[in-house]
Write a protein that holds these residues in place. Structure first.
Motif, PDB file in Angstrom:
ATOM      1  N   GLY A 358       0.795  -1.133   0.032  1.00 46.04           N
ATOM      2  CA  GLY A 358       0.135  -0.058  -0.051  1.00 46.04           C
ATOM      3  C   GLY A 358       0.851   1.327  -0.029  1.00 46.04           C
ATOM      4  N   GLY A 359       1.973   1.297   0.917  1.00 49.78           N
ATOM      5  CA  GLY A 359       2.782   2.484   0.844  1.00 49.78           C
ATOM      6  C   GLY A 359       3.674   2.424  -0.363  1.00 49.78           C
ATOM      7  N   ALA A 360       3.816   1.644  -1.239  1.00 50.14           N
ATOM      8  CA  ALA A 360       4.671   1.818  -2.574  1.00 50.14           C
ATOM      9  C   ALA A 360       3.619   2.176  -3.468  1.00 50.14           C
ATOM     10  CB  ALA A 360       5.165   0.440  -2.789  1.00 50.14           C
ATOM     11  N   LEU A 361       2.585   1.602  -3.468  1.00 51.24           N
ATOM     12  CA  LEU A 361       1.377   2.029  -4.601  1.00 51.24           C
ATOM     13  C   LEU A 361       1.111   3.613  -4.450  1.00 51.24           C
ATOM     14  CD1 LEU A 361      -0.906  -1.119  -4.889  1.00 51.24           C
ATOM     15  CD2 LEU A 361       1.172  -0.276  -6.366  1.00 51.24           C
ATOM     16  N   TRP A 362       0.988   3.932  -3.045  1.00 54.22           N
ATOM     17  CA  TRP A 362       0.688   5.436  -2.745  1.00 54.22           C
ATOM     18  C   TRP A 362       1.739   6.219  -3.145  1.00 54.22           C
ATOM     19  CZ3 TRP A 362       2.456   9.096   0.560  1.00 54.22           C
ATOM     20  CH2 TRP A 362       1.906  10.062   0.614  1.00 54.22           C
ATOM     21  N   LEU A 363       2.890   6.051  -3.036  1.00 52.40           N
ATOM     22  CA  LEU A 363       4.044   6.728  -3.532  1.00 52.40           C
ATOM     23  C   LEU A 363       4.020   6.616  -4.944  1.00 52.40           C
ATOM     24  CD1 LEU A 363       6.936   5.583  -1.201  1.00 52.40           C
ATOM     25  CD2 LEU A 363       5.722   7.650  -1.001  1.00 52.40           C
ATOM     26  N   TYR A 364       3.663   5.668  -5.695  1.00 54.43           N
ATOM     27  CA  TYR A 364       3.609   5.708  -7.095  1.00 54.43           C
ATOM     28  C   TYR A 364       2.600   6.535  -7.685  1.00 54.43           C
ATOM     29  CZ  TYR A 364       2.908   3.866 -11.976  1.00 54.43           C
ATOM     30  OH  TYR A 364       2.682   3.707 -13.146  1.00 54.43           O
ATOM     31  N   HIS A 365       1.446   6.417  -6.888  1.00 56.89           N
ATOM     32  CA  HIS A 365       0.344   7.347  -7.286  1.00 56.89           C
ATOM     33  C   HIS A 365       0.662   8.850  -7.179  1.00 56.89           C
ATOM     34  CE1 HIS A 365      -3.920   8.589  -7.726  1.00 56.89           C
ATOM     35  NE2 HIS A 365      -3.560   9.395  -6.335  1.00 56.89           N
ATOM     36  N   VAL A 366       1.227   9.038  -6.204  1.00 57.69           N
ATOM     37  CA  VAL A 366       1.669  10.482  -6.052  1.00 57.69           C
ATOM     38  C   VAL A 366       2.577  10.974  -6.919  1.00 57.69           C
ATOM     39  CG1 VAL A 366       2.761  12.274  -4.601  1.00 57.69           C
ATOM     40  CG2 VAL A 366       1.249  10.590  -3.363  1.00 57.69           C
ATOM     41  N   LEU A 367       3.415  10.138  -7.391  1.00 59.59           N
ATOM     42  CA  LEU A 367       4.441  10.472  -8.725  1.00 59.59           C
ATOM     43  C   LEU A 367       3.707  10.830  -9.658  1.00 59.59           C
ATOM     44  CD1 LEU A 367       7.393  10.742  -9.426  1.00 59.59           C
ATOM     45  CD2 LEU A 367       7.346   8.036  -9.932  1.00 59.59           C
ATOM     46  N   GLY A 368       2.600   9.937  -9.940  1.00 58.15           N
ATOM     47  CA  GLY A 368       2.053  10.202 -11.414  1.00 58.15           C
ATOM     48  C   GLY A 368       1.051  11.165 -11.659  1.00 58.15           C
ATOM     49  N   LYS A 369       0.987  11.968 -10.407  1.00 58.68           N
ATOM     50  CA  LYS A 369      -0.012  13.363 -10.305  1.00 58.68           C
ATOM     51  C   LYS A 369       0.997  14.203 -11.006  1.00 58.68           C
ATOM     52  CE  LYS A 369      -2.906  12.645  -6.544  1.00 58.68           C
ATOM     53  NZ  LYS A 369      -3.113  13.044  -5.073  1.00 58.68           N
ATOM     54  N   PRO A 370       0.322  15.441 -11.488  1.00 58.82           N
ATOM     55  CA  PRO A 370       1.186  16.649 -12.190  1.00 58.82           C
ATOM     56  C   PRO A 370       1.964  17.311 -11.134  1.00 58.82           C
ATOM     57  CG  PRO A 370      -1.266  16.471 -13.095  1.00 58.82           C
ATOM     58  CD  PRO A 370      -1.005  15.350 -12.146  1.00 58.82           C
ATOM     59  N   GLY A 371       3.202  17.387 -11.279  1.00 60.05           N
ATOM     60  CA  GLY A 371       4.205  17.804 -10.150  1.00 60.05           C
ATOM     61  C   GLY A 371       4.187  17.183  -8.911  1.00 60.05           C
ATOM     62  N   GLY A 372       3.970  15.946  -9.061  1.00 54.31           N
ATOM     63  CA  GLY A 372       4.146  14.859  -7.810  1.00 54.31           C
ATOM     64  C   GLY A 372       5.261  14.844  -7.207  1.00 54.31           C
ATOM     65  N   GLN A 373       5.625  14.836  -5.912  1.00 51.77           N
ATOM     66  CA  GLN A 373       6.936  14.714  -5.576  1.00 51.77           C
ATOM     67  C   GLN A 373       6.806  13.843  -4.198  1.00 51.77           C
ATOM     68  OE1 GLN A 373       8.515  18.600  -4.878  1.00 51.77           O
ATOM     69  NE2 GLN A 373       8.709  19.185  -6.829  1.00 51.77           N
ATOM     70  N   PRO A 374       6.762  12.335  -4.350  1.00 49.75           N
ATOM     71  CA  PRO A 374       6.495  11.542  -3.296  1.00 49.75           C
ATOM     72  C   PRO A 374       7.179  11.824  -2.187  1.00 49.75           C
ATOM     73  CG  PRO A 374       6.503  10.385  -5.318  1.00 49.75           C
ATOM     74  CD  PRO A 374       7.223  11.601  -5.568  1.00 49.75           C
ATOM     75  N   ILE A 375       8.749  12.217  -2.297  1.00 47.79           N
ATOM     76  CA  ILE A 375       9.459  12.195  -1.123  1.00 47.79           C
ATOM     77  C   ILE A 375      10.015  13.852  -0.875  1.00 47.79           C
ATOM     78  CG2 ILE A 375      10.294  10.061  -1.061  1.00 47.79           C
ATOM     79  CD1 ILE A 375      13.003  11.048  -2.508  1.00 47.79           C
ATOM     80  N   GLY A 376       9.237  14.666  -1.728  1.00 46.73           N
ATOM     81  CA  GLY A 376       9.529  16.224  -1.506  1.00 46.73           C
ATOM     82  C   GLY A 376       9.622  16.440   0.102  1.00 46.73           C
ATOM     83  N   ALA A 377       8.460  16.374   0.573  1.00 46.43           N
ATOM     84  CA  ALA A 377       8.635  16.923   2.100  1.00 46.43           C
ATOM     85  C   ALA A 377       9.629  16.376   2.942  1.00 46.43           C
ATOM     86  CB  ALA A 377       7.128  16.547   2.715  1.00 46.43           C
ATOM     87  N   LEU A 378      10.018  14.898   2.748  1.00 49.95           N
ATOM     88  CA  LEU A 378      10.911  14.238   3.520  1.00 49.95           C
ATOM     89  C   LEU A 378      12.513  15.070   3.130  1.00 49.95           C
ATOM     90  CD1 LEU A 378       9.971  10.600   3.506  1.00 49.95           C
ATOM     91  CD2 LEU A 378       9.943  12.085   5.569  1.00 49.95           C
ATOM     92  N   ASP A 379      12.525  15.221   1.659  1.00 50.53           N
ATOM     93  CA  ASP A 379      13.745  15.838   1.216  1.00 50.53           C
ATOM     94  C   ASP A 379      13.953  17.024   1.789  1.00 50.53           C
ATOM     95  OD1 ASP A 379      15.653  15.631  -1.047  1.00 50.53           O
ATOM     96  OD2 ASP A 379      14.992  17.565  -1.413  1.00 50.53           O
ATOM     97  N   ARG A 380      12.819  18.053   1.853  1.00 50.63           N
ATOM     98  CA  ARG A 380      13.000  19.421   2.575  1.00 50.63           C
ATOM     99  C   ARG A 380      13.645  19.271   4.151  1.00 50.63           C
ATOM    100  NH1 ARG A 380       8.535  20.079  -0.999  1.00 50.63           N
ATOM    101  NH2 ARG A 380       7.103  19.792   0.961  1.00 50.63           N
ATOM    102  N   TRP A 381      12.934  18.462   4.848  1.00 55.59           N
ATOM    103  CA  TRP A 381      13.087  18.381   6.191  1.00 55.59           C
ATOM    104  C   TRP A 381      14.671  17.628   6.274  1.00 55.59           C
ATOM    105  CZ3 TRP A 381      11.121  19.677  10.353  1.00 55.59           C
ATOM    106  CH2 TRP A 381       9.834  20.257  10.281  1.00 55.59           C
ATOM    107  N   PHE A 382      15.059  16.907   5.392  1.00 64.12           N
ATOM    108  CA  PHE A 382      16.367  16.425   5.462  1.00 64.12           C
ATOM    109  C   PHE A 382      17.518  17.270   4.938  1.00 64.12           C
ATOM    110  CE2 PHE A 382      19.953  14.076   3.135  1.00 64.12           C
ATOM    111  CZ  PHE A 382      20.249  13.003   4.063  1.00 64.12           C
ATOM    112  N   GLY A 383      16.930  18.241   4.229  1.00 59.90           N
ATOM    113  CA  GLY A 383      17.856  19.247   3.743  1.00 59.90           C
ATOM    114  C   GLY A 383      18.249  20.278   4.868  1.00 59.90           C
TER     115      GLY A 383
END
Length: 410
Positions: A358-383
């Protein structure tokens, strides 16, 4: 054009997949290699047996190494496409993510079949062979009963000590041998003690005996206790040694780890006790999950491969490995809990699998949206976290330099 894209993707995935698979397997083997060397040396066995034991353990490590290799092979290939903007170009000309996953799913199907054969049949057989080698080392069947520099009791009143061994045990140096004969009542009879500069073991026509050939030594013979011993030197003396009886190793199948899938299924259906059925069910479902999870990895790898815009962070690579290893550990824990009867053996495997899928399919679904960034929030926090740590480290370095300057000026 589509076929060229498939061939291009095939080449991009194949190289990192094979490299990652080899590296992952070697890293998993290295940890066990040191412990096996220590075990074999302590038991006095030949070092060559370590490689045989590692070869029998390799299928067990491949059950985790193959999913890691497949996932990272797909992830690194798509990350390269994303970093070079080739992925944006393919999407712009109408090639969808679903179409791009055709080649990754081909790899997933092939390696799912390979993993099914490994965990279903090969791993139980090699596990039994590994335990057989351990038994032979402990029992002395591999020559482990004779340790250099120690007195070894070979049975039948025979004691042997070797100062040095060369050529894998073919050339022995500095030998001491003592043989004590006893009568039917257990009373000590004649005693023979010998020292020799060199010695070697030779095979005989009788499989129950071997020959210890001594060279350049001295022999002391005492016919009875208290009698005057006879001392003589010899250039060559042959001493027959009766081989101790070795206990036969058990049959394969004692425990679920050594049972192949049809045997586990048969135990699930026809075992006499509930504990046996529960244990077989836990192992059976875990092995199925280890194969089925291969079909989820392309979705997870693609979602983790595409970094946020204007970012070159490799956070997705790190998170994907953490997610897969964590899932693997959850299935191990679920197997143990299922065997103990604390949870249902089937639910202990398929519920974590459902959450992982379920987690993998949800991340893939987010990526398929226009401008989707599945790990965008985590990347910002990591930065932000890495920036804070870098700033803190910089302040500490500057403070240390200032202290050094003050001390040098004083």
């Amino acid at each position: 054009m589509i076929k060229r894209i498939d061939r291009y993707l095939f080449g991009l995935i194949l190289v990192p997949l094979i490299g990652t698979l080899v590296v992952a397997a070697m890293l998993l083997v290295l940890d066990r290699m040191l412990r096996l060397f220590d075990f074999v040396i302590n038991e006095g066995g030949p070092v060559s047996v370590v490689w045989r034991m590692l070869g029998n353990l390799l299928p067990e490590y491949l059950s985790l190494g193959i999913p890691i290799g497949v996932m990272l092979g797909i992830l690194l290939a798509f990350r390269r496409l994303a970093m070079s903007s080739e992925l944006d170009s393919l999407l712009a000309v109408g090639v969808s993510y679903g179409r791009l996953l055709r080649v990754p799913f081909l790899f997933a199907i092939v390696f799912a079949v390979v993993n099914f054969g490994i965990v279903g049949w090969l791993q139980p057989v090699t596990r039994y062979a590994y335990e057989n080698l351990r038994f032979e080392l402990r029992s002395g069947a591999l020559g482990a009963s004779i340790k250099v520099g120690e007195f070894a009791d070979l049975g039948g009143g025979l004691t042997l000590r070797v100062e040095e061994s060369r050529g894998g045990g073919a050339d022995l140096r500095g030998l001491f041998v003592r043989a004590v004969a006893r009568d039917a009542d257990g009373k000590v009879g004649q005693t023979i003690a010998a020292t020799a500069a060199r010695g070697t073991f030779l095979a005989t026509d009788d499989p129950e005996y071997i020959l210890l050939r001594l060279t350049d030594g001295t022999l002391v013979h005492s016919p009875t206790p208290g009698s005057t011993p006879r001392v003589l030197g010899f250039v060559q003396h042959d001493l027959p040694i009766r081989l101790p009886e070795m206990a036969a190793f058990r049959q394969r199948g004692e425990g679920n780890l050594e049972a192949v899938l049809p045997e586990l299924l048969r135990t699930m259906l026809y075992a006499d006790t509930e504990a046996e059925r529960r244990g077989a069910s836990a192992t059976f479902h875990r092995r199925l999950v280890q194969c089925v999870v291969m079909f989820v990895l392309p979705f997870l790898a693609l979602a983790m491969a595409v970094p946020p815009k204007r970012s070159t962070s490799a956070l997705g690579v790190f998170l994907s490995i953490i997610a897969l290893v964590t899932f693997h550990k959850f299935t191990e824990y679920g197997e143990r809990m299922g065997q103990l009867g604390r949870v249902d053996p089937m639910l202990a495997q398929w519920v974590p699998f459902a959450l992982f899928m379920g987690g993998a399919l949800w991340l893939y679904h987010v990526l398929g949206k226009p401008g989707g960034q599945p790990i965008g929030a985590l990347d910002r926090w990591f930065g932000k976290i890495t920036g804070f740590i870098s700033g803190l480290a910089g302040k500490l370095v500057r403070r240390q330099r200032w202290s050094d300057d003050v001390l040098s000026a004083g």
